[in-house]
Design a protein around this motif. Structure first.
Motif, short mmCIF file in Angstrom:
data_model
loop_
_atom_site.label_atom_id
_atom_site.label_comp_id
_atom_site.label_asym_id
_atom_site.label_seq_id
_atom_site.Cartn_x
_atom_site.Cartn_y
_atom_site.Cartn_z
N ILE A 824 0.83 -1.15 -0.03
CA ILE A 824 0.01 0.04 0.09
C ILE A 824 0.74 1.25 0.08
N THR A 825 2.14 0.99 0.70
CA THR A 825 2.87 2.30 0.77
C THR A 825 3.49 2.61 -0.77
N ASP A 826 3.92 1.50 -1.38
CA ASP A 826 4.34 1.69 -2.94
C ASP A 826 3.31 2.21 -3.77
N VAL A 842 8.98 10.29 -4.00
CA VAL A 842 10.56 9.49 -4.11
C VAL A 842 10.61 8.99 -2.46
N ALA A 843 10.42 9.81 -1.58
CA ALA A 843 10.49 9.28 -0.32
C ALA A 843 9.81 8.10 0.25
N THR A 844 8.24 8.08 -0.37
CA THR A 844 7.41 7.13 0.24
C THR A 844 7.65 5.96 -0.74
N ALA A 845 8.23 5.85 -1.75
CA ALA A 845 8.57 4.76 -2.71
C ALA A 845 9.65 4.05 -1.97
N LEU A 846 10.53 4.67 -1.25
CA LEU A 846 11.77 4.35 -0.61
C LEU A 846 11.58 3.79 0.86
N GLN A 847 10.42 4.25 1.23
CA GLN A 847 10.06 3.50 2.45
C GLN A 847 9.31 2.43 2.27
N ALA A 848 8.69 2.21 1.02
CA ALA A 848 7.86 0.96 0.63
C ALA A 848 9.08 -0.17 0.61
N ALA A 849 10.27 0.47 -0.23
CA ALA A 849 11.37 -0.44 -0.49
C ALA A 849 11.75 -1.20 0.91
N PHE A 867 10.91 2.57 -9.29
CA PHE A 867 9.95 3.59 -9.42
C PHE A 867 10.66 5.01 -9.05
N ALA A 868 11.17 4.91 -7.55
CA ALA A 868 11.53 6.35 -7.17
C ALA A 868 12.77 6.83 -8.03
N ALA A 869 13.74 5.93 -8.67
CA ALA A 869 14.58 6.44 -9.48
C ALA A 869 13.99 6.93 -10.90
N ARG A 870 12.92 6.32 -11.53
CA ARG A 870 12.37 6.92 -12.55
C ARG A 870 11.73 8.30 -12.34
N VAL A 871 11.10 8.39 -10.89
CA VAL A 871 10.62 9.71 -10.68
C VAL A 871 11.61 10.84 -10.79
#
Length: 928
Positions: A824-826, A842-849, A867-871
């Motif tokens: 869900i975080t992702d 980006v911050a949230t995607a890293l939290q999901a990772a 995904f974070a890298a792409r953003v």
């Protein structure tokens, strides 16, 4: 009023699917109109009859009804218009079916067929209609009659003739022309037409299933095996429920026969044999079917099963096709009869047509029947029909009866009866015991009492008077009847211990222990232990078997698994243990090991159980044993192995005449898990149809539809999946099963979201959320529904998406579901990106990772970082994206697809940053 009732019937007819119910309504409407002398209403009813008869393959009714309607129209076009104007029937449209129907039987001569075609052309001209429909009818007739030069000229003319409202539909034209092209050795062109039909989503009453069936052999010739497989599964699934589709099913049977799927071919032959008797005038369909059936049975024979019985072939309805026969038909002999009959019919057609068209097509079919391709459709084995065990001696007959009794198979009674004539006095007593137990199990107490007297007589004849006196006193209490009086009798016998022979004392303890095991387990345990001690002292093999079976069953029932395992293991090491007792203990241990999650150990026991039951010819219990073995394989994560065993179970149940619906549901589930979604869908359509016929509860049918929807989706048919989930939700609602309805709507909404139908998806998901909120124990469902709702709202650009996702994550965390919380975080990260909040995304995607990494899911962690890298890259922060890409590559060391994607994108980033050496270094991984 009668007219009001007829009009009411018309409304019912027009919304009822073609079939028995619809035909009954039509017949009622015709009868009422005739009784009232209202010919215009009778005309409208018979117009419906013509259409219904065409769709259901009732050629005689169709021809008669059409002729009556045409006569009325010709006499008075005003009172009996060709077009009724309510989209239910059009006489000129129906004209197109007539020539085909006459041509389908050699009973009609060339002059009659030509007259119908000429009459059709005259009526079309008089009505101001175009000639496209007439040309198509003439083309098809010329082709099927073998006048190929004429057919080619008509086809060319047809291509330049404008289409109009009475042209054949696009689907039919492509399908028929494809068939003609195949017949004239232009298979590539035919495949192109069929693919145009499918890709254009053209359809009608028997399309695309007919076109797909025609494409099967051309696809094999072209080496397009995957397309051939998918075409077969879809074609057969669409055609299998309408007997008018006999020729379509025939093509599918040939396909199975020549692709190494002889078992499936035989199954389809048996399923559709009876269709031969459906339409007496559909002789061209008979020819196609007999040819296909012969090819299939010849393939079965060539595979080493020439003597296998073909179920249903000895039906009285089929005697006109196969003649009289002594006993069941076997594959090789029936194939020969079918081939001869096909040759005879083809000759009749060619004599009628004055060509060799049917002879040529038949020769082509026989040649195709000799072709072979390796294209397994399933793991279904071609097995010989289970035959009764041929006991070689009286001793073997006795032992089989005792074994069947030990296992509890219903065949024990007949086996004991068969063994009695050749049995010794001692054996007769044992056999009568097996008979009594079987009769008590059937609740046939009167017969059991008579059998008890037979046992008493046998005991006395063998000089065992003391035992006979005790058993006479005990009556049926010793054989499991279990009434309160029986329990008192058993207790009284134990109280008179000295008067009861030691062996019988132990047996009384066993029977009483089994009777009180559930209500008083401690007393039962003591009785079983004492019986074991007596057994050990006596050294009686039969008594040891009885005591062991009872103790093991009791230990398993009370959860004493270690004791149970030890009891069974010791018993199985005894070489004197009979096959029936061995099978019963193996089945008990297999179930126990399943409960202990020792699935593979359970599979080994269940497979051995099945082997023993096959040797015993214990048909009544064999399906259940195969289901046990299959279920344990499913639990062990081996759905492919489960599929094979479920097929055995289905075959065994079919041979018993048992319902196979439950087995087919399980088989479909295993097929779906093993990647055979198309075949799973085909089976589940059958299951749902059977459940509907039996009027199963709505919620039960809805569960089947849920699985069917998954099968449709995995098979690449999302439109049908959406429909199945939608209907499942309705059935759950009807069955007052709100949680089921919410789950169906959740799946419905997710799939609609995937295809960009955001409004409809949101409507389903909002309803699922509302339902989940009313169910306190459905936190997981609420989290999933809010999660999906948030994803849809994000796609719609709504800020409310974050609120939904935050609630979903909070629920998941509260439930102790870390992977779901990370997922869900992702989704929240992706929603933030859609809403233009890149830094937070980006911050949230890293939290999901990090969340995925904590639960050991490196692939999902890498995907979140990617995904974070792409953003970052999309927002011109390529340098900041580099370490994230590097991290993804570290996580993806054992995940080649993710590693390849990350390396490729990082190479592009390095190139954009002016760092070509590093780009080359990373890209070298793409060739690794």
């Amino acid at each position: 009023m009668t007219s009001d009732r007829i009009l009411e019937l018309f409304e019912q007819i027009d919304r009822t699917p073609v079939g028995i119910e619809e035909r009954a309504l039509i017949n009622e409407a015709i009868a009422l109109a005739v009784e009232a002398g209202d010919e215009p209403l009778e005309y409208r009813a018979r117009m419906r009859l013509t259409s219904s008869a065409c769709m259901s393959g009732d050629t005689e009714a169709m021809l008669t009804s059409f002729a009556w309607c045409l006569g009325k129209h010709d006499d008075d076009p005003e009172r009996f218009p060709a077009d009724l104007g309510d989209e239910t029937a059009d006489l000129m449209w129906q004209f197109k079916w007539m020539a085909d129907s006459l041509a389908a039987s050699p009973a009609f001569d060339r002059e009659q067929i030509s007259a119908v075609l000429d009459d059709m052309e005259n009526h079309y001209r008089a009505a101001g209609l175009g000639q496209s429909g007439v040309l198509m009818a003439r083309f098809e007739n010329a082709w099927m009659a073998g006048r190929l030069d004429e057919a080619e000229q008509l086809r060319t003319k047809l291509e330049t003739t404008p289409r109009d409202s009475h042209s054949h539909c696009e689907a039919c034209v492509r399908s028929v022309v494809a068939g003609y092209l195949i017949d004239t050795d232009r298979e590539d062109e035919a495949i192109r037409l069929v693919e145009e039909l499918v890709e254009g989503d053209f359809s009608c009453g028997e399309e695309p299933e007919h076109a797909l069936a025609r494409s099967l052999v051309p696809y094999l010739h072209a080496g397009e095996y995957d397309k051939a497989r998918l075409a077969h599964l879809r074609s057969y699934r669409l055609a299998k429920d309408n007997a008018d589709n006999l020729a379509i099913v025939a093509d599918n049977i040939v396909f199975c026969a020549i692709t190494g799927n002889e078992a499936r071919a035989l199954s389809l032959v048996e399923r559709h044999l009876d269709w031969l008797a459906h339409d007496a005038l559909g002789v061209d369909g008979h020819l196609s079917a007999l040819t296909a059936f012969a090819i299939a049975l010849e393939a079965v024979s060539a595979a080493g099963h020439a003597d296998t019985i073909v179920r249903g072939a000895d039906s009285d309805r089929l005697r006109a096709f196969f003649g009289d026969h002594d006993g069941p038909w076997r594959a090789a002999e029936l194939a020969a009869v079918m081939r001869t009959e096909a040759e005879r019919i083809a000759g009749e057609f060619d004599r009628r047509d004055g060509t060799d068209g049917h002879r040529r097509r038949l020769d082509r079919a026989w040649a195709v029947g000799q072709e072979r391709y390796s294209l397994p459709l399933s793991a279904e084995p071609l097995l010989p029909r289970v035959a009764p065990v041929a006991a070689r001696s009286a001793e073997e007959l006795v032992q089989r009866a005792i074994d069947l009794g030990d296992y509890g198979a219903s065949e024990a009674l007949a086996a004991a009866d068969a063994a009695l004539p050749g049995a010794t006095l001692e054996q007769r007593a044992k056999l009568h015991s097996a008979r009594i137990a079987a009769l008590v199990a059937r609740d046939d107490l009167e017969a059991a009492q008579a059998a008890l007297q037979d046992r008493l007589d046998a005991l006395r004849a063998a000089g065992r008077d003391a035992e006979a006196r005790v058993e006479e006193r005990a009556g049926l209490a010793l054989f499991g009847r279990g009434t309160p009086d029986d329990l008192e009798t058993l207790r009284a016998l134990l109280a008179d211990g000295e008067s009861v022979p030691p062996r019988l004392h132990a047996i009384v303890e066993v029977v009483l222990g089994m009777a009180v095991a559930e209500s008083d387990p401690e007393t039962a345990r003591g009785l079983f232990d004492d019986a074991r001690d007596r057994d050990a002292a006596l050294g009686d093999d039969d008594l040891r078997r009885i005591v062991t079976l009872a103790r093991a069953s009791f230990q398993g029932a009370v959860g004493a698994f270690d004791e149970c395992d030890a009891t069974i293991t010791a018993a199985l090491e005894d070489p004197t243990l009979g096959a029936g007792a061995r099978a019963r203990l193996l089945g008990l241990r297999a179930r126990m090991r399943g409960g202990q999650e020792r699935f593979l150990d359970g599979v080994a026991d269940a497979d051995e159980l099945c082997r023993i039951l096959v040797e015993l010819d214990a048909r009544s219990v064999l399906p259940g044993a195969y289901v046990l073995a299959a279920a344990l394989n499913e639990d062990a994560g081996a759905p492919g192995e489960a599929v094979a065993r479920y097929r055995f179970a289905e075959r065994a149940a079919t041979e018993n005449g048992d319902s196979v619906t439950a087995v087919q549901y399980r088989l479909a589930r295993a097929l779906l898990a093993s990647g055979s979604a198309d075949e799973a869908a085909e089976l589940l359509v059958n299951v749902y149809s059977d459940e509907t016929d039996r009027e199963e509860p709505a919620a039960s049918r809805a569960q089947t539809l849920m699985l069917l929807a998954r099968a449709f989706e995995d098979a690449g048919e999302p439109g049908r999946a959406v429909g199945a989930w939608d209907f499942a939700a309705e059935l759950f609602d009807e069955g007052e099963a709100p949680v089921g309805r919410a789950n169906a709507l959740l799946s419905h909404g997710r799939l609609l979201h995937r295809f960009g139908e955001f409004d409809d998806a949101l409507a389903s998901l909002e309803t699922a959320v509302a339902i989940a909120r009313t169910e306190p124990d459905q936190g997981g469902l609420l989290a999933e529904a809010r999660h999906s709702e948030g994803q849809v709202r994000a796609a719609r650009g709504e800020q409310e998406a974050l609120t939904a996702l935050d609630e979903a994550r909070e629920i998941a965390s509260g439930l102790g579901a870390p992977w779901l919380a990370a997922d869900i975080t992702d989704s929240r990260a992706r929603a933030l990106a859609m809403l233009g909040q890149a830094d937070e995304a980006v911050a949230t995607a890293l939290q999901a990772a990090d969340g995925f990494a904590e639960v050991g899911d490196a692939g999902s962690a890498g995907a979140s970082e990617l995904f974070a890298a792409r953003v970052l890259t999309q927002h011109e922060r390529a340098a900041d994206a580099v370490p994230l890409y590097r991290s993804v590559m570290e996580r993806a060391a054992e995940i080649p697809p993710l590693l390849q994607v990350a390396a490729g994108e990082l190479g592009d980033v390095y190139e954009a940053l002016g760092r070509p050496a590093e780009a080359a270094e990373v890209r070298s991984l793409l060739d690794a």
